[in-house]
Design an enzyme around this catalytic site. Structure first.
Site, mmCIF file in Angstrom:
data_model
loop_
_atom_site.group_PDB
_atom_site.id
_atom_site.type_symbol
_atom_site.label_atom_id
_atom_site.label_comp_id
_atom_site.label_asym_id
_atom_site.label_seq_id
_atom_site.Cartn_x
_atom_site.Cartn_y
_atom_site.Cartn_z
ATOM 1 N N PRO A 6 0.823 -1.212 0.000
ATOM 2 C CA PRO A 6 0.000 0.000 0.000
ATOM 3 C C PRO A 6 0.859 1.265 0.000
ATOM 4 O O PRO A 6 1.944 1.305 0.581
ATOM 5 C CB PRO A 6 -0.797 -0.129 1.303
ATOM 6 C CG PRO A 6 0.042 -0.994 2.177
ATOM 7 C CD PRO A 6 0.710 -1.969 1.255
ATOM 8 N N HIS A 7 0.382 2.296 -0.705
ATOM 9 C CA HIS A 7 1.056 3.590 -0.737
ATOM 10 C C HIS A 7 0.064 4.624 -1.236
ATOM 11 O O HIS A 7 -1.029 4.298 -1.691
ATOM 12 C CB HIS A 7 2.277 3.546 -1.658
ATOM 13 C CG HIS A 7 1.946 3.234 -3.085
ATOM 14 N ND1 HIS A 7 1.805 1.942 -3.536
ATOM 15 C CD2 HIS A 7 1.701 4.029 -4.150
ATOM 16 C CE1 HIS A 7 1.497 1.954 -4.810
ATOM 17 N NE2 HIS A 7 1.411 3.215 -5.209
ATOM 18 N N SER A 8 0.459 5.881 -1.155
ATOM 19 C CA SER A 8 -0.364 6.964 -1.684
ATOM 20 C C SER A 8 0.567 8.030 -2.257
ATOM 21 O O SER A 8 1.753 7.767 -2.476
ATOM 22 C CB SER A 8 -1.265 7.537 -0.593
ATOM 23 O OG SER A 8 -2.200 8.452 -1.146
#
Length: 672
Positions: free
Chosen positions: A585-587
């Protein structure tokens, strides 16, 4: 006077250097990757050569070097040294073209004399020629007393010639180009074409495509003119394509190009009646498919909707696959989405028809955007089943350009400045990438027009401060700066130096722009404090929160970054599941990342992310990037770990954090 390739390039750089912004020996040494002593030796040699041309090489301590016209000259003439020392690649190309143009065996002595090289150099070159021919299922044949010649299928030999002539970017319709001013491939092509009507073919192609309302680039025109020239030349030699070889050309583009090719053959039959034979028509169809000419506007509404839906779905899947490793969100970039969709539709058809697209910029793309190219390559391999075909590295190079433009778009800053016209002969994607790259480094550039070479010939440049072109131009009413389509860091330094000089003359002030940063490795960001083993989580959302809390606790991210990572999965889907049982997960960097960071959580019990391919997930790597490039090394080293089944098994069985950290590889990043 003989000048080596490096000295030829040195003269070109000095020609483009303003006397108000001279280049230092250190800068030139960095540009060529040689010592300052070597550059000084080259300058001594170049100075003598320039003197014979009525030019002066000016040197000033603590200032630099530049060229000035001597008394009686009002401007610097373009240099043209025909005694050019060819590189091995160029000599190999020359050997292939010479043998295929001759149509008969040639003695080794004849080839050595043609290339102005020794017999030993020629023999070494012939080994490289053999390697090149293998790629086209051809071979170099020889017989004592007879000489050397090339054998292979006619279709493959034509493709080889087209590939050689398309390596450089130049105006194929201008045979009067000076040696040294244009790529060596231009000299090879015009020597090969001989008396064939190259300029007429260029005019014919432009008129035909405009009448048909088709979208094309300078590359499209060059590619088709070169292809038709090779076709006519081979027919003159009695080398016909006997086989129909029409299999796989029944797709939407293939059907349209079938009719267009027959129209072309009918009109071109005035040069050679045999061009209307079935095998020759199919050659034209395949070249049209590889020319980047878009027939989308000629499809009916139903076909357009089908193409749009398929291409957009593929583009979205492709972007999601890429952004797993880019550390940012790109699926909401509409310009990237639609640009990829427009490229993928004909690319898929080319792949299915086994038509090879020529990408003359591929070496530059791999050198400048090596890490990004590797990411794009990996993403393509992941979705090839969905594509229904495998894409060549030439195609992947163009896809890399689209992503490169998207990255530069994120980095760019709006700012008014010099009015610039950009002339680019390599297509829309390249023009966008070059435009955005220049503006991101020099935001004071206001690129008012982007033109192809053929559009440029019909334009006025009043009110323009500077013309930047990837193709050599001659224009008396404008300052012209010649640049490469893909700029290296050193080339950018040289170009920025020249553009800042123009800016200074107009505004009497130039902002000094500098981008700096260090590349961190996996060992620098995956620390004991950012690893937790056998963590319990009831669902995927809680798993992301557990991994995100480690980033926040280490001071690398704000609390809101956790919410943003979860929001991305809810909005975009489980694209973050990158491999069986593994999620990353990342943004976006602007969503609360303070520094490059990575955490690892091993779950006690796997959780579902609703991704049927790689379920369930037990390893979660939360990642944060501060910009759009500096994290590539971290992700490259992480991928090296995760692509090895034994290493992944080691992560799942590690007794403690030290055992996890011991698995980090001590090797070069793969995304290079």
């Amino acid at each position: 006077m003989v000048l080596t390739a490096r000295r030829q390039e040195l003269i070109k750089i000095l020609e483009a250097t303003d006397h108000d912004a001279p280049l230092t020996v250190k800068q030139l040494a960095g540009r060529f990757g040689v010592s300052e002593r070597t550059i000084r030796y080259d300058l001594d040699f170049v100075e003598e050569a320039l003197r014979h041309k009525g030019l002066a090489l000016c040197k000033q301590t603590n200032r630099g070097v530049w060229i000035e016209a001597t008394a009686g000259l009002t401007e610097l003439p373009r240099m043209a040294f025909r005694d050019y020392v060819l590189s091995r690649r160029e000599r190999c190309q020359a050997i292939v073209v010479y043998l295929l143009a001759a149509g008969q065996a040639a003695a080794a002595e004849e080839l050595a004399e043609h290339l102005l090289v020794s017999r030993s150099t020629l023999l070494a070159d012939l080994e490289s020629v053999k390697e090149l021919l293998v790629k086209y299922q051809a071979e170099l044949a020889s017989k004592r007393g007879l000489g050397l010649w090339i054998e292979g299928k006619e279709k493959n030999l034509r493709n080889l010639l087209v590939q050689i002539f398309c390596t450089g970017t130049y105006d194929v319709s201008a045979p009067e180009q000076q040696a040294g001013e244009y790529p060596y491939e231009a000299e090879l092509f015009h020597a090969y074409a001989g008396t064939l009507p190259v300029a007429e073919l260029a005019t014919f192609m432009i008129r035909l495509l405009q009448e048909q309302g088709l979208s094309y680039t300078d590359f499209s025109i060059n590619y088709m003119v070169i292809s038709l020239t090779v076709q006519l030349k081979r027919l003159q030699q009695g080398r016909r394509l006997e086989e129909a070889d029409s299999g796989g050309l029944s797709g939407m583009s293939g059907s349209f190009f079938n009719g267009l090719a027959r129209q072309m053959a009918a009109e071109l039959s005035r040069y050679d009646r045999r061009i209307g034979e079935e095998g020759e028509v199919n050659f034209i169809i395949r070249q049209l498919l590889g020319s980047q000419i878009s027939c989308f506007s000629r499809l009916d509404e139903g076909e357009r909707q089908k193409v749009n839906l398929l291409a957009l779905n593929l583009a979205e899947s492709f972007i999601k696959s890429c952004q797993r490793w880019l550390g940012d969100i790109y699926v909401d970039d509409e310009e990237l989405l639609y640009g990829l969709a427009l490229h993928l539709q004909p690319a898929i058809e080319r792949a299915r028809c086994k038509v090879t697209l020529t990408n003359p910029m591929l070496p530059q793309i791999r050198e400048k955007y090596g890490e990004l190219f590797a990411i794009v390559l990996k993403a393509v391999r992941e979705i090839e089943q969905e594509l229904g075909a495998g894409l060549s590295e030439d195609e992947i190079g163009y896809l890399t350009i689209h992503f490169g433009a998207a990255i530069e778009r994120k980095k760019s800053r709006a700012q008014k400045s010099l009015k610039v016209v950009l002339v680019c002969g390599n297509g829309i994607g390249t023009a966008k990438l070059l435009s955005i790259t220049l503006k991101s480094r020099m935001p004071y550039l206001d690129i008012v027009k982007v033109l192809s070479l053929y559009e440029w010939k019909q334009q006025t440049v009043s009110g323009v401060d500077l013309v930047i072109s990837t193709v050599p131009l001659k224009r008396q009413d404008a300052a012209v700066l010649h640049v490469s389509p893909i700029l290296s860091a050193l080339e950018m330094q040289v170009i920025e130096n020249q553009i800042q000089s123009v800016y200074h003359k107009k505004f009497a002030a130039v902002e000094a722009l500098a981008l700096s940063g260090s590349l961190l490795g996996l060992k620098d960001v995956l620390l004991p404090s950012s690893i937790e083993l056998d963590v319990r989580a009831g669902c995927w959302e809680e798993a992301i929160r557990q991994a995100g809390r480690l980033l926040v606790a280490g001071g690398a991210a704000e609390e809101r970054y956790i919410d943003s990572m979860i929001a991305c999965v809810k909005k975009i889907g489980p694209y973050i599941v990158i491999a069986p049982g593994i999620a990353m997960p990342h943004s976006r960097p602007e969503d609360g990342v303070k520094r490059i960071c990575l955490s690892m959580v091993r779950l006690a019990e796997p959780v579902s992310f609703s991704d049927t391919r790689y379920e369930p997930v037990d390893l979660v790597f939360a990642f944060g990037a501060v910009d759009h490039e500096s994290h590539f090394r971290v992700l490259s080293e992480l991928w090296q770990m995760l692509k090895e089944p034994a290493t992944v098994q080691g992560l799942r069985q590690a007794a403690d954090k030290a055992a996890v950290l011991a698995l980090i590889p001590d090797c070069q990043p793969e995304f290079q």
